[in-house]
Scaffold this motif. Sequence first.
Motif, PDB file in Angstrom:
ATOM      1  N   ASN A  27     -37.750  58.994  74.558  1.00  0.00           N
ATOM      2  CA  ASN A  27     -37.459  58.126  75.703  1.00  0.00           C
ATOM      3  C   ASN A  27     -38.474  58.240  76.834  1.00  0.00           C
ATOM      4  N   GLY A  28     -39.746  58.241  76.504  1.00  0.00           N
ATOM      5  CA  GLY A  28     -40.799  58.292  77.514  1.00  0.00           C
ATOM      6  C   GLY A  28     -41.018  59.651  78.129  1.00  0.00           C
ATOM      7  N   LYS A  29     -40.562  60.719  77.466  1.00  0.00           N
ATOM      8  CA  LYS A  29     -40.707  62.076  77.996  1.00  0.00           C
ATOM      9  C   LYS A  29     -41.067  63.046  76.885  1.00  0.00           C
ATOM     10  N   LEU A  30     -41.752  64.116  77.279  1.00  0.00           N
ATOM     11  CA  LEU A  30     -41.938  65.263  76.398  1.00  0.00           C
ATOM     12  C   LEU A  30     -40.988  66.325  76.924  1.00  0.00           C
ATOM     13  N   ILE A  31     -39.962  66.628  76.177  1.00  0.00           N
ATOM     14  CA  ILE A  31     -38.874  67.495  76.622  1.00  0.00           C
ATOM     15  C   ILE A  31     -39.075  68.905  76.080  1.00  0.00           C
ATOM     16  N   PHE A  32     -38.934  69.917  76.949  1.00  0.00           N
ATOM     17  CA  PHE A  32     -38.977  71.328  76.562  1.00  0.00           C
ATOM     18  C   PHE A  32     -37.640  71.952  76.876  1.00  0.00           C
ATOM     19  N   GLU A  33     -37.191  72.823  76.011  1.00  0.00           N
ATOM     20  CA  GLU A  33     -36.038  73.678  76.316  1.00  0.00           C
ATOM     21  C   GLU A  33     -36.348  75.077  75.807  1.00  0.00           C
TER      22      GLU A  33
END
Length: 90
Positions: A27-33
Amino acid sequence: MIVDGFENNSNNWNEVDNQYAYSKVSNGKLIFENKFGGSYTLLSNVTIPSNNNRFFISINTKWVSGIDNNSINLVWGAKGGESTYYSFGI
């Protein structure tokens, strides 16, 4: 010039989902957790064009939540067996 709006993973960002971390282009993001509480490094498969080693990188980030004094790092330019690389951490 490389511009990535993260609409898809056309730049081959390293996506992981293991006991240590989760990362995904979505969704238009590079997500980190960060799942384990220590620092985590996400290696980038993005190729930075070398024009006499002169380039600029601009990154917009948002820290949503997490443990203080632990970082998530982007690393690029690393090659096996060499200790030269570039990194950015939040």
